[in-house]
Motif scaffolding. Structure first.
Motif, mmCIF file in Angstrom:
data_model
loop_
_atom_site.group_PDB
_atom_site.id
_atom_site.type_symbol
_atom_site.label_atom_id
_atom_site.label_comp_id
_atom_site.label_asym_id
_atom_site.label_seq_id
_atom_site.Cartn_x
_atom_site.Cartn_y
_atom_site.Cartn_z
ATOM 1 N N PHE A 1 -13.292 -6.826 17.724
ATOM 2 C CA PHE A 1 -12.238 -6.704 19.483
ATOM 3 C C PHE A 1 -11.968 -5.473 20.375
ATOM 4 C CE2 PHE A 1 -11.452 -10.083 15.901
ATOM 5 C CZ PHE A 1 -11.534 -10.925 17.192
ATOM 6 N N LYS A 2 -11.797 -4.490 19.509
ATOM 7 C CA LYS A 2 -11.614 -3.092 20.297
ATOM 8 C C LYS A 2 -12.842 -2.691 20.660
ATOM 9 C CE LYS A 2 -11.205 2.204 18.723
ATOM 10 N NZ LYS A 2 -10.513 2.185 17.171
ATOM 11 N N ALA A 3 -13.991 -3.358 20.916
ATOM 12 C CA ALA A 3 -15.420 -2.911 21.804
ATOM 13 C C ALA A 3 -14.717 -3.279 22.825
ATOM 14 C CB ALA A 3 -16.254 -3.050 20.440
ATOM 15 N N PHE A 4 -14.751 -5.637 22.650
ATOM 16 C CA PHE A 4 -13.804 -6.029 23.780
ATOM 17 C C PHE A 4 -12.953 -4.907 24.893
ATOM 18 C CE2 PHE A 4 -11.765 -9.083 26.616
ATOM 19 C CZ PHE A 4 -13.014 -9.410 26.923
ATOM 20 N N ALA A 5 -11.386 -4.504 24.028
ATOM 21 C CA ALA A 5 -11.166 -3.982 25.162
ATOM 22 C C ALA A 5 -10.735 -2.966 25.726
ATOM 23 C CB ALA A 5 -9.536 -3.498 23.772
ATOM 24 N N GLU A 6 -11.890 -2.070 24.830
ATOM 25 C CA GLU A 6 -12.822 -0.830 25.522
ATOM 26 C C GLU A 6 -13.905 -0.747 26.558
ATOM 27 O OE1 GLU A 6 -13.978 1.801 21.749
ATOM 28 O OE2 GLU A 6 -11.498 2.107 21.593
ATOM 29 N N ASN A 7 -14.447 -2.166 26.966
ATOM 30 C CA ASN A 7 -14.871 -1.939 27.716
ATOM 31 C C ASN A 7 -14.728 -2.938 28.835
ATOM 32 O OD1 ASN A 7 -17.306 -3.721 29.536
ATOM 33 N ND2 ASN A 7 -18.510 -3.671 27.735
ATOM 34 N N GLU A 8 -14.241 -1.594 29.756
ATOM 35 C CA GLU A 8 -13.805 -1.616 30.914
ATOM 36 C C GLU A 8 -14.432 -3.103 32.154
ATOM 37 O OE1 GLU A 8 -13.628 1.141 33.061
ATOM 38 O OE2 GLU A 8 -12.441 2.866 32.344
ATOM 39 N N LYS A 9 -16.372 -3.005 31.918
ATOM 40 C CA LYS A 9 -16.941 -4.016 32.498
ATOM 41 C C LYS A 9 -16.729 -5.358 32.541
ATOM 42 C CE LYS A 9 -20.277 -4.145 35.741
ATOM 43 N NZ LYS A 9 -19.931 -3.915 36.819
ATOM 44 N N LEU A 10 -16.281 -5.615 30.991
ATOM 45 C CA LEU A 10 -15.891 -7.317 30.662
ATOM 46 C C LEU A 10 -14.344 -7.237 31.380
ATOM 47 C CD1 LEU A 10 -16.507 -7.306 26.939
ATOM 48 C CD2 LEU A 10 -17.402 -8.615 29.054
ATOM 49 N N PHE A 11 -13.853 -6.084 31.491
ATOM 50 C CA PHE A 11 -11.981 -6.233 32.260
ATOM 51 C C PHE A 11 -12.318 -6.558 33.709
ATOM 52 C CE2 PHE A 11 -10.199 -4.502 28.512
ATOM 53 C CZ PHE A 11 -9.278 -5.549 27.998
ATOM 54 N N ASP A 12 -13.831 -6.027 34.472
ATOM 55 C CA ASP A 12 -13.564 -6.893 35.340
ATOM 56 C C ASP A 12 -13.950 -8.245 35.821
ATOM 57 O OD1 ASP A 12 -12.821 -4.250 36.070
ATOM 58 O OD2 ASP A 12 -15.207 -3.120 36.495
ATOM 59 N N TYR A 13 -14.903 -8.876 34.637
ATOM 60 C CA TYR A 13 -15.226 -9.546 34.710
ATOM 61 C C TYR A 13 -14.472 -10.567 34.867
ATOM 62 C CZ TYR A 13 -20.581 -8.000 34.113
ATOM 63 O OH TYR A 13 -20.997 -7.372 34.090
ATOM 64 N N MET A 14 -13.207 -10.632 33.877
ATOM 65 C CA MET A 14 -11.875 -11.415 33.357
ATOM 66 C C MET A 14 -11.199 -11.398 35.159
ATOM 67 S SD MET A 14 -9.142 -11.186 31.193
ATOM 68 C CE MET A 14 -10.253 -11.490 29.567
ATOM 69 N N VAL A 15 -11.716 -10.656 35.966
ATOM 70 C CA VAL A 15 -10.821 -10.258 37.224
ATOM 71 C C VAL A 15 -11.251 -11.272 38.587
ATOM 72 C CG1 VAL A 15 -9.682 -9.132 39.007
ATOM 73 C CG2 VAL A 15 -9.608 -7.792 36.635
ATOM 74 N N ASN A 16 -12.802 -11.238 38.052
ATOM 75 C CA ASN A 16 -13.168 -12.540 38.880
ATOM 76 C C ASN A 16 -13.144 -13.402 38.377
ATOM 77 O OD1 ASN A 16 -14.198 -10.003 40.510
ATOM 78 N ND2 ASN A 16 -16.684 -9.647 38.786
ATOM 79 N N SER A 17 -13.272 -14.187 37.631
ATOM 80 C CA SER A 17 -12.709 -15.270 37.087
ATOM 81 C C SER A 17 -11.575 -15.754 37.178
ATOM 82 C CB SER A 17 -13.332 -15.351 35.444
ATOM 83 O OG SER A 17 -13.916 -14.780 34.931
#
Length: 313
Positions: free
Chosen positions: A94-110
């Motif tokens: 879960f910590k690795a997900f929070a530190e991955n900025e690319k995944l947050f960009d994917y979430m914004v796109n979704s």
């Protein structure tokens, strides 16, 4: 001193039992005995609750297994036989997900793609459903059947055609290509859902609005739309989930800057020689939170919208 007796037309009223008599509550009124349930009723109730428990277990077990895998270290996730209760718990995934900025960009796109798809599907489906329900014109039934028949074709079969069309108009890798493709697949079901709800609106209500001087646009926006609000919310929620979960069209039509969560998670955690299952399960749990929250807050509107068109008044 004796208790007073009141005389009625049928004779003296019976004395109330004392407050302390057996079967009498503290207020002095006799307690109505509860009807005893027959054995067949008890068996039916037990069978119904057992069926609910089995179905609930079937639906929640995958979510529980995702949580167990997400909390397990990489080595423990591949043990055989599998353990339903992890002996070691870690929150590193879960910590690795929070530190991955690319995944947050994917979430914004979704969020952008799914939100615009929901709004566009509801707006177009409202006008089409109202037209099919309250107007009579040449070609109406043929158009209704055409909208319904569009759901019979496999969506993957249309991918090549859509890819060629969007490439011709230079729309590949844009939000427009994703929103238009998702709306194309969500709109037919939304149209028929809202048509069934508009069928329940009495024509006398529309005639009364016309007598009062309301135009057709004013009637739809001020009278019919508020009555059909639960159905519109249900249709919008369906379109949002469809746009949020799509994989094959998002993978094919999106670019690096517009990629949504499903293909983004696959590209991040699935490799040629190894798959990071614990990290993938942790990310899947996190990205499912918005949909769960939306269902929690809109559940009553969803149930009301899906059942509103079941009976025609």
């Amino acid at each position: 001193m004796t208790t007073a007796q009141f005389t009625t037309a049928d004779g003296p009223s019976p004395k109330a039992p004392p407050a302390g008599a057996p079967g009498t509550p503290a207020g002095g009124r006799p307690r109505t005995p509860r009807p005893r349930r027959r054995p067949d009723q008890v068996r039916s109730s037990v069978a119904a609750w057992a069926a609910v428990g089995v179905i609930g277990l079937f639906g929640l077990l995958p979510m529980y297994w995702m949580l167990v895998t997400a909390l397990s270290p990489p080595g423990q996730a591949f043990r055989f036989p599998p353990r339903f209760f992890p002996t070691e718990i870690t929150f590193a995934h879960f910590k690795a997900f929070a530190e991955n900025e690319k995944l947050f960009d994917y979430m914004v796109n979704s969020v952008i793609v799914a939100g615009v798809t929901a709004v566009l599907s509801v707006v177009v489906s409202t006008y089409m459903g109202y037209s099919f329900s309250k107007f009579r014109y040449r070609g109406r039934k043929s158009l209704m059947n055409f909208v319904l028949a569009s759901q019979m074709f496999p969506q993957a079969l249309l991918l090549i055609t859509l890819y060629a069309v969007f490439r011709q108009f230079d729309l590949l890798g844009t939000y427009t290509a994703l929103i238009l493709s998702f709306t194309t697949f969500t709109m037919p079901l939304c149209v028929w859902m809202l048509k069934g709800i508009f069928d329940t609106v009495p024509d006398a209500l529309l005639e009364a609005a016309a007598i009062d001087g309301a135009s057709r646009w004013r009637t739809l926006h001020s009278i019919v739309a508020p009555l059909a609000a639960p159905g519109m919310i249900a249709a919008g929620l369906f379109a949002f989930v469809r746009g949020w979960n799509d994989f094959i069209f998002a993978l094919t039509l999106s670019g690096d800057d517009t990629m949504t969560l499903p293909p983004g998670l696959v590209n991040t955690y699935l490799g040629e020689f190894q798959t990071a299952w614990p990290a993938l399960m942790a990310a899947s749990l996190i990205v499912s939170v918005p949909v769960v929250v939306a269902f929690m807050f809109l559940q009553r509107y969803l149930v009301g919208g899906l059942t509103a068109g079941a009976v025609k008044s």
